[in-house]
Design a protein around this motif. Structure first.
Motif, PDB file in Angstrom:
ATOM      1  N   PRO A 346      47.847  19.197  -2.928  1.00  0.00           N
ATOM      2  CA  PRO A 346      49.066  20.285  -2.394  1.00  0.00           C
ATOM      3  C   PRO A 346      49.536  21.182  -3.674  1.00  0.00           C
ATOM      4  O   PRO A 346      49.426  22.150  -3.907  1.00  0.00           O
ATOM      5  CB  PRO A 346      50.327  19.451  -2.020  1.00  0.00           C
ATOM      6  N   THR A 347      49.718  20.433  -4.645  1.00  0.00           N
ATOM      7  CA  THR A 347      50.155  21.056  -6.067  1.00  0.00           C
ATOM      8  C   THR A 347      48.142  21.825  -6.686  1.00  0.00           C
ATOM      9  O   THR A 347      48.462  23.225  -6.654  1.00  0.00           O
ATOM     10  CB  THR A 347      49.963  20.210  -7.003  1.00  0.00           C
ATOM     11  N   ILE A 348      47.356  21.896  -6.729  1.00  0.00           N
ATOM     12  CA  ILE A 348      46.782  22.219  -7.393  1.00  0.00           C
ATOM     13  C   ILE A 348      46.028  22.836  -6.523  1.00  0.00           C
ATOM     14  O   ILE A 348      45.574  23.998  -6.584  1.00  0.00           O
ATOM     15  CB  ILE A 348      45.250  21.164  -7.772  1.00  0.00           C
ATOM     16  N   GLY A 349      45.273  22.314  -4.817  1.00  0.00           N
ATOM     17  CA  GLY A 349      44.673  22.960  -3.859  1.00  0.00           C
ATOM     18  C   GLY A 349      45.206  24.313  -3.946  1.00  0.00           C
ATOM     19  O   GLY A 349      44.758  25.486  -4.119  1.00  0.00           O
ATOM     20  N   GLY A 350      47.011  24.161  -2.857  1.00  0.00           N
ATOM     21  CA  GLY A 350      47.619  24.886  -2.774  1.00  0.00           C
ATOM     22  C   GLY A 350      47.577  25.891  -3.770  1.00  0.00           C
ATOM     23  O   GLY A 350      48.195  27.404  -3.079  1.00  0.00           O
ATOM     24  N   GLY A 351      47.821  25.949  -4.913  1.00  0.00           N
ATOM     25  CA  GLY A 351      48.281  26.736  -6.110  1.00  0.00           C
ATOM     26  C   GLY A 351      47.234  27.232  -6.357  1.00  0.00           C
ATOM     27  O   GLY A 351      47.577  28.396  -6.095  1.00  0.00           O
ATOM     28  N   ILE A 352      46.763  26.878  -6.258  1.00  0.00           N
ATOM     29  CA  ILE A 352      44.544  27.338  -7.099  1.00  0.00           C
ATOM     30  C   ILE A 352      44.954  28.712  -5.524  1.00  0.00           C
ATOM     31  O   ILE A 352      44.890  30.556  -5.649  1.00  0.00           O
ATOM     32  CB  ILE A 352      43.327  27.165  -6.240  1.00  0.00           C
ATOM     33  N   VAL A 353      45.350  28.346  -3.958  1.00  0.00           N
ATOM     34  CA  VAL A 353      44.925  29.550  -3.095  1.00  0.00           C
ATOM     35  C   VAL A 353      45.960  30.954  -3.568  1.00  0.00           C
ATOM     36  O   VAL A 353      46.321  31.324  -2.553  1.00  0.00           O
ATOM     37  CB  VAL A 353      44.863  29.336  -2.046  1.00  0.00           C
ATOM     38  N   THR A 354      47.358  29.844  -3.125  1.00  0.00           N
ATOM     39  CA  THR A 354      48.478  30.854  -3.595  1.00  0.00           C
ATOM     40  C   THR A 354      48.216  31.828  -5.019  1.00  0.00           C
ATOM     41  O   THR A 354      48.598  32.952  -4.375  1.00  0.00           O
ATOM     42  CB  THR A 354      49.438  30.065  -3.343  1.00  0.00           C
ATOM     43  N   ILE A 355      47.957  31.609  -5.597  1.00  0.00           N
ATOM     44  CA  ILE A 355      47.710  32.829  -6.845  1.00  0.00           C
ATOM     45  C   ILE A 355      46.731  33.267  -6.816  1.00  0.00           C
ATOM     46  O   ILE A 355      46.756  34.812  -6.675  1.00  0.00           O
ATOM     47  CB  ILE A 355      47.512  31.453  -8.170  1.00  0.00           C
ATOM     48  N   SER A 356      45.204  32.956  -5.803  1.00  0.00           N
ATOM     49  CA  SER A 356      44.377  33.601  -5.843  1.00  0.00           C
ATOM     50  C   SER A 356      44.683  34.711  -4.800  1.00  0.00           C
ATOM     51  O   SER A 356      44.938  36.198  -4.966  1.00  0.00           O
ATOM     52  CB  SER A 356      42.885  32.771  -5.515  1.00  0.00           C
ATOM     53  N   ILE A 357      45.567  34.352  -3.321  1.00  0.00           N
ATOM     54  CA  ILE A 357      46.106  35.326  -2.439  1.00  0.00           C
ATOM     55  C   ILE A 357      47.244  36.290  -3.123  1.00  0.00           C
ATOM     56  O   ILE A 357      47.504  37.753  -2.907  1.00  0.00           O
ATOM     57  CB  ILE A 357      46.626  34.808  -1.235  1.00  0.00           C
ATOM     58  N   LEU A 358      47.913  35.642  -4.460  1.00  0.00           N
ATOM     59  CA  LEU A 358      49.097  36.457  -4.985  1.00  0.00           C
ATOM     60  C   LEU A 358      48.257  37.350  -5.561  1.00  0.00           C
ATOM     61  O   LEU A 358      48.139  39.273  -5.073  1.00  0.00           O
ATOM     62  CB  LEU A 358      49.686  35.900  -5.628  1.00  0.00           C
ATOM     63  N   LEU A 359      46.813  37.101  -6.492  1.00  0.00           N
ATOM     64  CA  LEU A 359      46.413  38.658  -7.356  1.00  0.00           C
ATOM     65  C   LEU A 359      45.701  39.476  -6.670  1.00  0.00           C
ATOM     66  O   LEU A 359      45.203  40.437  -7.044  1.00  0.00           O
ATOM     67  CB  LEU A 359      45.374  37.339  -8.138  1.00  0.00           C
ATOM     68  N   PHE A 360      45.013  38.362  -5.403  1.00  0.00           N
ATOM     69  CA  PHE A 360      43.810  39.530  -4.743  1.00  0.00           C
ATOM     70  C   PHE A 360      44.655  40.432  -4.217  1.00  0.00           C
ATOM     71  O   PHE A 360      44.372  41.630  -3.601  1.00  0.00           O
ATOM     72  CB  PHE A 360      43.476  39.060  -3.843  1.00  0.00           C
ATOM     73  N   VAL A 361      46.327  39.422  -3.237  1.00  0.00           N
ATOM     74  CA  VAL A 361      46.883  40.818  -2.311  1.00  0.00           C
ATOM     75  C   VAL A 361      47.555  41.844  -3.560  1.00  0.00           C
ATOM     76  O   VAL A 361      48.009  43.162  -2.786  1.00  0.00           O
ATOM     77  CB  VAL A 361      47.815  40.287  -1.727  1.00  0.00           C
ATOM     78  N   LEU A 362      48.089  41.583  -4.685  1.00  0.00           N
ATOM     79  CA  LEU A 362      47.999  42.636  -5.512  1.00  0.00           C
ATOM     80  C   LEU A 362      47.394  43.921  -5.523  1.00  0.00           C
ATOM     81  O   LEU A 362      47.376  44.508  -5.868  1.00  0.00           O
ATOM     82  CB  LEU A 362      49.021  41.938  -6.917  1.00  0.00           C
ATOM     83  N   SER A 363      46.240  43.192  -6.576  1.00  0.00           N
ATOM     84  CA  SER A 363      45.349  44.069  -6.659  1.00  0.00           C
ATOM     85  C   SER A 363      44.770  45.362  -5.489  1.00  0.00           C
ATOM     86  O   SER A 363      44.682  45.953  -5.740  1.00  0.00           O
ATOM     87  CB  SER A 363      44.031  43.778  -6.726  1.00  0.00           C
ATOM     88  N   THR A 364      44.824  44.889  -4.302  1.00  0.00           N
ATOM     89  CA  THR A 364      44.409  45.837  -3.145  1.00  0.00           C
ATOM     90  C   THR A 364      45.299  46.334  -3.049  1.00  0.00           C
ATOM     91  O   THR A 364      45.000  47.799  -2.512  1.00  0.00           O
ATOM     92  CB  THR A 364      44.280  44.585  -2.031  1.00  0.00           C
ATOM     93  N   ILE A 365      46.845  46.222  -2.979  1.00  0.00           N
ATOM     94  CA  ILE A 365      47.913  47.205  -2.605  1.00  0.00           C
ATOM     95  C   ILE A 365      48.168  48.108  -3.560  1.00  0.00           C
ATOM     96  O   ILE A 365      48.178  48.977  -2.812  1.00  0.00           O
ATOM     97  CB  ILE A 365      48.992  46.241  -2.405  1.00  0.00           C
ATOM     98  N   ILE A 366      47.711  47.516  -4.814  1.00  0.00           N
ATOM     99  CA  ILE A 366      47.974  48.376  -5.981  1.00  0.00           C
ATOM    100  C   ILE A 366      46.752  49.676  -5.667  1.00  0.00           C
ATOM    101  O   ILE A 366      47.501  50.846  -5.767  1.00  0.00           O
ATOM    102  CB  ILE A 366      47.953  47.513  -7.504  1.00  0.00           C
ATOM    103  N   VAL A 367      45.432  49.685  -5.195  1.00  0.00           N
ATOM    104  CA  VAL A 367      44.214  50.850  -5.470  1.00  0.00           C
ATOM    105  C   VAL A 367      44.740  50.659  -3.392  1.00  0.00           C
ATOM    106  O   VAL A 367      44.355  52.099  -4.360  1.00  0.00           O
ATOM    107  CB  VAL A 367      43.674  49.627  -5.627  1.00  0.00           C
ATOM    108  N   VAL A 368      45.347  50.477  -2.436  1.00  0.00           N
ATOM    109  CA  VAL A 368      45.339  50.920  -1.731  1.00  0.00           C
ATOM    110  C   VAL A 368      45.945  52.147  -1.494  1.00  0.00           C
ATOM    111  O   VAL A 368      46.572  53.044  -0.500  1.00  0.00           O
ATOM    112  CB  VAL A 368      44.608  50.601   0.050  1.00  0.00           C
ATOM    113  N   THR A 369      48.242  51.174  -2.115  1.00  0.00           N
ATOM    114  CA  THR A 369      48.614  53.128  -2.875  1.00  0.00           C
ATOM    115  C   THR A 369      48.022  53.828  -2.909  1.00  0.00           C
ATOM    116  O   THR A 369      48.638  55.023  -2.651  1.00  0.00           O
ATOM    117  CB  THR A 369      49.133  52.254  -2.884  1.00  0.00           C
TER     118      THR A 369
END
Length: 447
Positions: A346-369
């Motif tokens: 849960p800590t490492i696996g869930g953390g990697i996906v959560t951080i990845s989604i945060l970075l993926f989502v952050l980068s996408t929203i910044i550019v599409v804005t």
């Protein structure tokens, strides 16, 4: 309200059947043939000029480097769709949906080449910066009104698009105990800090972020796949079998038809790599380059990284761990997290996906804005563009009140409204694209 939603759902399901198959895949095949199978014949050259020259200085005119423009475009295309859109496609269309993602991507490489080459050819100077994209090159098509239609529908489509990205993150963050409102607030603040700095700040930010975020997720996904490598042949078999045959219900998966697999694979694939949407051409139009064809080959690079690498890793991770049969469709967004946690905890696996989604989502929203702001400025002037920037940031909070599957249904309909004028316009402007391609091939001695 339910009646209206049912009507929109019926329209969306119809248009993402045969009509979009013909336009997206069929149109991509026509472009591929017309350009002489450019993305296949010159794949080695394309990879050498992109992967091999990422950090070399660009020559020519432009506002940002060729690599910065490509990473800005990748920041838009590598988003929640790569982590969340893939399991949503599999949950509603079966493993065969991944096959249709691949097909959309292979012909989408040529579509991307056409979009970017025209974006460079018809870009304009606004102050110190270059601006461009479908709304500019479609003005020069046989149907100039397509430019206005594209700009209007993209401006509207980005509201549910950003909400979808934000909801994907808040749902995943909730699996490790982060309240949705807190996750949305952090996301909104991070986006605001970057987007008010203009295209140069956005390009500088994505240049540093995109390689790191992609590598983090790819390594985590490969670890999950390799740990379950004995299930890999069966995973590939299910992808190819269910691309052409219905998928039976199993576990939490309710079953699907071939049509559902095609529909979900194409729509999620198009939303992920953006080939046919034309949106990434808005970022590429700002690039420093000496020839439209040179920047256009970065489009093939984008599709390859986005769909063939990242989306495939997501799909295989949820198939080899059998997560796609264990998680209910309504919670499809959590499938990658569950798959990663099966190996890494849960800590490492869930953390990697959560951080990845945060970075993926952050980068996408910044550019599409930035994309949305450009549409507002194109249609109604710079002040309206700034207003739309604020609307997009506010839509991050609206996401926590909405349902992911409902958002995707509305998003698919709006997505079609973008693709129709852009793809028709590209097909009508193919002679110009071929002229650019032929000139570039001759210039680089590729024949």
């Amino acid at each position: 309200m339910k009646g209206l939603f049912d009507i929109l759902l019926a329209i969306s399901n119809w248009i993402w059947g045969i009509p979009m198959l013909v336009l997206l895949v069929g149109g991509g095949v026509i472009i591929t043939v017309y350009l002489g199978f450019f993305q296949f014949r010159h794949l080695g050259y394309i990879l050498k000029q992109t992967f091999g020259r990422m950090f070399q200085k660009s020559e020519g005119d432009g506002s940002v480097s060729a690599f910065q423009a490509a990473t800005a475009a990748l920041a838009s295309s590598i988003g929640a769709a790569n982590i969340v859109g893939v399991p949503v496609a599999v949950a509603t269309g079966g493993p065969g949906a991944i096959f249709w993602m691949w097909m959309t991507a292979l012909v989408g490489c040529a579509t991307k080449f056409a979009e970017i080459s025209l974006a460079i050819k018809y870009r304009e100077k606004e102050g110190e910066n270059f601006v461009g994209g479908p709304m500019y090159y479609l003005k020069h098509s046989p149907i100039p009104a397509f430019g206005t239609l594209f700009a209007f529908f993209l401006m509207i489509e980005l509201v549910p698009s950003i909400a979808t990205q934000a909801l994907s993150f808040t749902q995943t963050a909730e699996t490790i105990g982060i309240p949705p409102i807190a996750a949305a607030a952090v996301l909104a603040i991070c986006v605001a800090l970057v987007v008010f700095g203009g295209i140069q700040k956005i390009a500088s930010f994505t240049e540093k972020l995109v390689p790191f975020m992609a590598l983090l997720f790819i390594l985590g996904g490969l670890a999950v796949i390799l740990a379950n490598v004995t299930h890999l042949p069966a995973a590939f078999l299910s992808i190819f079998e269910n691309a052409f045959t219905p998928t039976s219900a199993i576990g939490g998966f309710a079953g699907s038809t071939v049509a559902a697999g095609i529909r979900n694979g194409m729509s999620r694939g198009a939303y992920s790599n953006e080939a046919g949407m034309g949106t990434s051409a808005i970022a590429h139009a700002t690039a420093t380059t000496d020839h439209p064809g040179r920047q256009a080959i970065w489009g093939t690079f984008e599709v390859f990284v986005d769909t063939i690498i990242v989306c495939t890793i997501t799909g295989l991770a949820i198939l080899v761990t059998n997560t796609w049969t264990q998680v209910e469709t309504a919670q499809a967004a959590s499938m990658p997290s569950v798959a990663f946690q099966s190996l890494l905890g849960p800590t490492i696996g869930g953390g990697i996906v959560t951080i990845s989604i945060l970075l993926f989502v952050l980068s996408t929203i910044i550019v599409v804005t930035y994309y949305g702001e450009r549409q507002g400025s194109f249609l109604f002037g710079p002040k309206f563009g700034v207003f739309m920037r604020c609307v997009y940031i506010a839509s991050i909070f609206a996401a926590i009140l909405l349902d992911l599957s409902t958002l995707y249904q509305f998003l698919d309909l709006m997505l079609a409204c973008l693709i129709v004028p852009n793809m028709i316009g590209l097909l009508l402007m193919l002679p110009e694209v071929k002229e650019i391609k032929d000139d570039f091939v001759k210039r680089e001695n590729l024949e």
